[in-house]
Design a protein around this motif. Structure first.
Motif, PDB file in Angstrom:
ATOM      1  N   GLY A  29       0.795  -1.229   0.000  1.00  0.00           N
ATOM      2  CA  GLY A  29       0.000   0.000   0.000  1.00  0.00           C
ATOM      3  C   GLY A  29       0.822   1.270   0.000  1.00  0.00           C
ATOM      4  N   ASP A  30       2.139   1.139  -0.013  1.00  0.00           N
ATOM      5  CA  ASP A  30       3.013   2.325  -0.019  1.00  0.00           C
ATOM      6  C   ASP A  30       3.142   2.868  -1.443  1.00  0.00           C
ATOM      7  N   GLU A  31       3.483   4.108  -1.547  1.00  0.00           N
ATOM      8  CA  GLU A  31       3.956   4.719  -2.791  1.00  0.00           C
ATOM      9  C   GLU A  31       3.160   4.260  -4.018  1.00  0.00           C
ATOM     10  N   CYS A  32       1.871   4.571  -3.996  1.00  0.00           N
ATOM     11  CA  CYS A  32       1.025   4.153  -5.126  1.00  0.00           C
ATOM     12  C   CYS A  32       0.531   5.392  -5.879  1.00  0.00           C
TER      13      CYS A  32
ATOM     14  N   PHE B  92      -0.760  -2.880   6.515  1.00  0.00           N
ATOM     15  CA  PHE B  92      -0.486  -1.947   5.413  1.00  0.00           C
ATOM     16  C   PHE B  92       0.615  -0.982   5.836  1.00  0.00           C
ATOM     17  N   TRP B  93       1.347  -0.479   4.855  1.00  0.00           N
ATOM     18  CA  TRP B  93       2.263   0.635   5.123  1.00  0.00           C
ATOM     19  C   TRP B  93       1.429   1.869   5.470  1.00  0.00           C
ATOM     20  N   ASN B  94       2.081   2.837   6.128  1.00  0.00           N
ATOM     21  CA  ASN B  94       1.275   3.892   6.741  1.00  0.00           C
ATOM     22  C   ASN B  94       0.604   4.862   5.757  1.00  0.00           C
TER      23      ASN B  94
ATOM     24  N   ALA C  97       4.488   1.625  10.357  1.00  0.00           N
ATOM     25  CA  ALA C  97       4.834   3.046  10.256  1.00  0.00           C
ATOM     26  C   ALA C  97       6.277   3.202   9.808  1.00  0.00           C
ATOM     27  N   TRP C  98       6.474   3.804   8.638  1.00  0.00           N
ATOM     28  CA  TRP C  98       7.843   3.959   8.114  1.00  0.00           C
ATOM     29  C   TRP C  98       8.169   5.406   7.813  1.00  0.00           C
ATOM     30  N   ILE C  99       7.228   6.149   7.209  1.00  0.00           N
ATOM     31  CA  ILE C  99       7.549   7.518   6.808  1.00  0.00           C
ATOM     32  C   ILE C  99       6.880   8.438   7.819  1.00  0.00           C
TER      33      ILE C  99
ATOM     34  N   TYR D 295      15.740   2.800  10.955  1.00  0.00           N
ATOM     35  CA  TYR D 295      15.567   1.340  10.952  1.00  0.00           C
ATOM     36  C   TYR D 295      15.615   0.708   9.563  1.00  0.00           C
ATOM     37  N   TYR D 296      15.921   1.499   8.513  1.00  0.00           N
ATOM     38  CA  TYR D 296      16.132   0.882   7.198  1.00  0.00           C
ATOM     39  C   TYR D 296      17.608   0.487   7.143  1.00  0.00           C
ATOM     40  N   ILE D 297      17.879  -0.724   7.554  1.00  0.00           N
ATOM     41  CA  ILE D 297      19.277  -1.096   7.760  1.00  0.00           C
ATOM     42  C   ILE D 297      19.947  -1.598   6.486  1.00  0.00           C
TER      43      ILE D 297
ATOM     44  N   PHE E 128      14.796  -4.031   5.232  1.00  0.00           N
ATOM     45  CA  PHE E 128      15.963  -4.117   4.357  1.00  0.00           C
ATOM     46  C   PHE E 128      15.499  -4.143   2.898  1.00  0.00           C
ATOM     47  N   TRP E 129      15.729  -3.020   2.197  1.00  0.00           N
ATOM     48  CA  TRP E 129      15.371  -2.884   0.778  1.00  0.00           C
ATOM     49  C   TRP E 129      16.603  -3.181  -0.067  1.00  0.00           C
ATOM     50  N   THR E 130      16.368  -3.742  -1.239  1.00  0.00           N
ATOM     51  CA  THR E 130      17.534  -4.282  -1.953  1.00  0.00           C
ATOM     52  C   THR E 130      17.748  -3.682  -3.355  1.00  0.00           C
TER      53      THR E 130
HETATM   54  C1  ACM Z   1       8.624   1.848   1.882  1.00  0.00           C
HETATM   55  O1  ACM Z   1       9.748   2.138   2.307  1.00  0.00           O
HETATM   56  N1  ACM Z   1       8.299   2.173   0.629  1.00  0.00           N
HETATM   57  C2  ACM Z   1       7.661   1.159   2.698  1.00  0.00           C
END
Ligand code: ACM
Length: 542
Positions: free
Chosen positions: A330-333, A384-386, A404-406, A430-432, A480-482
């Motif tokens: 649900g993020d960034e749509c 869902f993402w926030n 909750a991320w942003i 926390y985005y390691i 952790f995003w890649t």
């Molecule tokens: C996110 O970092 N797009 C959830």
């Protein structure tokens, strides 16, 4: 003379507790640790008496322990000869345990298998780190642990780690290694980000093209700015058999898997596989994305076939993952395509809104209702993402969880005020996957190196949150995003030791947490990482 003895013994006590704080090196730090005099010395054989509720957990421990130490374990029924006891004590908290070591005996108590598992993880951390790594170490001649009394239970129920395999695919064995490290630090939620614009990684029987088409792309690295995709054919996915294997592996380590299928944004790979049911503009060409960033190619949520697709995917996820939650992203749509689509315009009018974000909520409501009519054991709670909070969530339900991320702290409070549960996974720090140091030796990744071990450690979860909202806070999670991370060794390097810092935030009471003390305890992890063959950031480990 008496005064001198008293002073000496006081100094002795202080010295003992300083030595113990460092030499015990427990991560996460338990609720209470009282060190005693002397130690328990293991012989060639350990006689153990195990309550039936701990049997499975103990068998897993015994295998690693015996391989690492060459000490044989003999399990017996009730007998005074037992040197290790695991007893059921129903009054202990869920996931909590007590561990008492005297010169004669090791006594463990818990009310649930998870508590026994965590007690045995602590026991391993009291031994040389080859035991946690599960490998022999011929340099150790004598196996012993200090006399100690530990009472322990976690602060938060949710201690999570998310891995994005949509951008890059690491495979089954890499995932098991992640699960092992999480278990070593008593983390209990593996959030598996399985779909992205750049790749769909889970076999769905009803939609085979999701993996025949959506799991593959024509670039290993992802293009950005002036850097073009590299044209290498790249990809991979988990079969349902693989998924079942990993689910069993995680379950045995008290880790629930939270599968994430990120819809309706971040869905270009799925759209490339099924443009005729998912695209807002099926007449145009759609391909698995080769670039970093946020794709504008999102699912047409007003198409009933797209809604049916999502329900079908949820049905297969429900069968594969016997846990409590499913994450629908649900993020960034971006909503640009919806604004230009007649079906979307008509649906927005039909639901009586002018906010295109509400189309997303309307889509989720249909999925939520679909889950709600399932039998009890197939019900799943949705996360869902926030960004979900940007829409009219009263159309949906408040029995959802917001990650909750942003603007995480504010978003979590907002979710809690709306009656939803929430998980803190603040992008900063926390985005390691972000660089953990500004040094030029740091691998290419996002950030400027400000997400150091110290910065991660010093984030205070649930800070200044009104008391009446605190029960809505489930816990914490590192993500952790890649986009930049192609190799497992870089994943491990960026993940460690910062994962340990987040684990401690999830487990240990805030007033007991102290960065210097953490760094002292962290020094022992060098041996754990190296003996496990794990790469790690060396900035604070000597
Ligand atoms: C996110 O970092 N797009 C959830």
């Amino acid at each position: 003379m008496k005064a001198k003895i008293l002073i000496l013994s006081l100094i002795g006590c202080i010295a003992t507790s300083i030595i113990s704080a460092q030499s015990l090196s427990l991560i996460p730090l338990p609720q209470s640790v009282e060190t005693g005099e002397g130690e328990f010395v293991f012989k060639d054989k350990l006689v153990a008496q195990i309550t039936p509720q701990a049997k499975e957990v103990f068998d897993l421990f015994a295998k690693d322990f015996s391989r690492a130490t060459d000490i044989k374990i003999k399990q017996i029924q009730k007998s005074s000869k037992a040197q290790l006891e695991l007893n059921l004590v129903a009054s202990l908290p869920a996931e909590g345990y007590t561990l008492k070591v005297t010169k004669e005996k090791i006594s463990i108590a818990a009310s649930q298998p998870a508590g026994f598992f965590y007690a045995l993880q602590t026991l391993k951390q009291l031994l040389p780190r080859n035991v946690m790594a599960g490998v022999p170490d011929s340099s150790v001649r004598r196996w012993s642990i200090p006399c100690v009394e530990i009472e322990d239970a976690p602060r938060f129920a949710w201690r999570g780690f998310m891995l994005d395999e949509g951008r890059h695919f690491f495979g089954k064995e890499a995932v098991k290694r992640v699960i092992d490290v999480m278990a070593a630090y008593k983390m209990n939620r593996f959030h598996w980000h399985l779909t992205e614009d750049q790749g769909w990684r889970i076999e769905i029987k009803k939609y085979p093209k999701l993996t025949e088409v959506g799991a593959w792309r024509e670039s290993k690295g992802l293009g950005y700015g002036n850097v073009k995709p590299d044209t290498e054919h790249y990809g991979g996915f988990y079969t349902q058999k693989d998924i079942r294997e990993i689910v069993e592996y995680a379950k045995a380590r008290f880790i629930e898997i939270v599968p994430e299928v990120d819809i309706p944004g971040h869905s270009q790979a799925a759209i490339a596989a099924y443009p005729e049911i998912l695209a807002c503009d099926p007449e145009n060409k759609h391909e698995v994305w080769l670039w970093q960033g946020v794709s504008a190619d999102v699912i047409n949520v007003a198409n009933p076939k797209a809604v049916q697709f999502a329900k079908d995917v949820i049905d297969e996820l429900t069968e594969l993952f016997p846990f409590g939650y499913i994450h629908l992203g649900g993020d960034e749509c971006p909503v640009n395509k919806w604004r230009e689509n007649e079906q979307c315009k008509a649906r927005l009018a039909a639901i009586g809104s002018q906010n295109y974000r509400d189309l997303q909520i309307d889509f989720y409501k249909q999925l939520h209702d679909h889950i709600a009519q399932k039998p009890k054991d197939k019900q799943r709670r949705l996360i869902f993402w926030n960004e979900i909070l940007y829409g009219n969530t009263s159309m949906l339900s408040n029995d959802i969880t917001v990650m909750a991320w942003i603007g995480a702290n504010q978003a979590a409070v907002e979710a809690a005020k709306r009656g939803m549960t929430t998980i803190l996974s603040p992008q900063i720090p926390y985005y390691i996957n972000r660089k953990q140091s500004p040094l030029p030796t740091e691998p290419m990744s996002q950030g400027h190196g400000t997400e150091s071990v110290e910065a991660v450690y010093n984030y205070i979860p649930m800070n200044n949150v009104p008391a009446e909202l605190q029960s809505k806070y489930l816990g914490v999670q590192a993500n952790f995003w890649t986009e930049w991370v192609v190799e497992e060794s870089v994943l491990q390097y960026l993940m460690l030791p910062r994962l340990a810092a987040v684990a401690e935030a999830g487990w240990t009471a805030q007033q007991k947490r102290n960065y210097e003390d953490f760094v002292n305890r962290l020094q022992a992890e060098k041996a754990y990482y190296e003996k496990s063959g794990l790469n790690y950031g060396k900035h604070v480990i000597k």
